[in-house]
Write a protein that holds these residues in place. Sequence first.
Motif, PDB file in Angstrom:
ATOM      1  N   TRP A   6       0.828  -1.208   0.000  1.00  0.00           N
ATOM      2  CA  TRP A   6       0.000   0.000   0.000  1.00  0.00           C
ATOM      3  C   TRP A   6       0.864   1.261   0.000  1.00  0.00           C
ATOM      4  O   TRP A   6       0.589   2.216  -0.729  1.00  0.00           O
ATOM      5  CB  TRP A   6      -0.926  -0.006   1.210  1.00  0.00           C
ATOM      6  N   ALA A   7       1.911   1.265   0.831  1.00  0.00           N
ATOM      7  CA  ALA A   7       2.799   2.432   0.900  1.00  0.00           C
ATOM      8  C   ALA A   7       3.525   2.643  -0.427  1.00  0.00           C
ATOM      9  O   ALA A   7       3.711   3.793  -0.865  1.00  0.00           O
ATOM     10  CB  ALA A   7       3.796   2.259   2.036  1.00  0.00           C
ATOM     11  N   LEU A   8       3.931   1.572  -1.087  1.00  0.00           N
ATOM     12  CA  LEU A   8       4.594   1.707  -2.380  1.00  0.00           C
ATOM     13  C   LEU A   8       3.660   2.280  -3.437  1.00  0.00           C
ATOM     14  O   LEU A   8       4.062   3.107  -4.262  1.00  0.00           O
ATOM     15  CB  LEU A   8       5.151   0.358  -2.844  1.00  0.00           C
TER      16      LEU A   8
ATOM     17  N   GLU B 288       3.353   1.407  -9.864  1.00  0.00           N
ATOM     18  CA  GLU B 288       2.080   1.735 -10.513  1.00  0.00           C
ATOM     19  C   GLU B 288       1.045   0.651 -10.218  1.00  0.00           C
ATOM     20  O   GLU B 288       1.388  -0.491  -9.927  1.00  0.00           O
ATOM     21  CB  GLU B 288       2.291   1.856 -12.022  1.00  0.00           C
ATOM     22  N   THR B 289      -0.209   1.026 -10.313  1.00  0.00           N
ATOM     23  CA  THR B 289      -1.275   0.065 -10.011  1.00  0.00           C
ATOM     24  C   THR B 289      -1.317  -1.075 -11.018  1.00  0.00           C
ATOM     25  O   THR B 289      -1.833  -2.148 -10.717  1.00  0.00           O
ATOM     26  CB  THR B 289      -2.644   0.769  -9.961  1.00  0.00           C
ATOM     27  N   SER B 290      -0.769  -0.893 -12.206  1.00  0.00           N
ATOM     28  CA  SER B 290      -0.740  -1.990 -13.174  1.00  0.00           C
ATOM     29  C   SER B 290       0.219  -3.103 -12.746  1.00  0.00           C
ATOM     30  O   SER B 290       0.126  -4.219 -13.245  1.00  0.00           O
ATOM     31  CB  SER B 290      -0.334  -1.454 -14.552  1.00  0.00           C
ATOM     32  N   GLU B 291       1.124  -2.819 -11.817  1.00  0.00           N
ATOM     33  CA  GLU B 291       2.076  -3.815 -11.348  1.00  0.00           C
ATOM     34  C   GLU B 291       1.567  -4.596 -10.131  1.00  0.00           C
ATOM     35  O   GLU B 291       2.282  -5.439  -9.598  1.00  0.00           O
ATOM     36  CB  GLU B 291       3.403  -3.138 -11.013  1.00  0.00           C
TER      37      GLU B 291
ATOM     38  N   MET C 166       0.942  -8.137  -5.336  1.00  0.00           N
ATOM     39  CA  MET C 166       0.028  -8.526  -4.240  1.00  0.00           C
ATOM     40  C   MET C 166       0.285  -9.925  -3.675  1.00  0.00           C
ATOM     41  O   MET C 166       0.093 -10.139  -2.475  1.00  0.00           O
ATOM     42  CB  MET C 166      -1.428  -8.403  -4.689  1.00  0.00           C
ATOM     43  N   PRO C 167       0.717 -10.905  -4.471  1.00  0.00           N
ATOM     44  CA  PRO C 167       0.980 -12.229  -3.864  1.00  0.00           C
ATOM     45  C   PRO C 167       2.239 -12.281  -3.002  1.00  0.00           C
ATOM     46  O   PRO C 167       2.395 -13.209  -2.198  1.00  0.00           O
ATOM     47  CB  PRO C 167       1.139 -13.160  -5.067  1.00  0.00           C
TER      48      PRO C 167
END
Length: 103
Positions: A63-65, A72-75, A80-81
């Motif tokens: 979340w902090a990153l 970026e949110t595309s990454e 997330m895993p």
Amino acid sequence: MTDDRTDPDLYGYDSGYDGGYGTTYDEPMTGPLDAPDKPSGLHPVNIGQLVMGVAFAGMVLVWALVQGDVVETSELRWLMPIPWLAAGAAGLAATVWPSRRST
């Protein structure tokens, strides 16, 4: 009218009413700071709490990153895993790590 709280037939103690507990202490009670020392400072690890703590810390890091525009949110698909994999690895390590306690 009599006070029923001091009746020895009802409550099983004599006329010296002490609140019904019937115990007095000659010395003050010891607290956790006065407990005898253990041979080592290690304690058993709660693996469930360890796993969830690592997972939570990893999610906060992700979340902090994202909030800091480092990632970026595309990454997020691959990012997330990672906390769940780290939490599983920590749980496995805690399970198979040899105990250092001398019993």
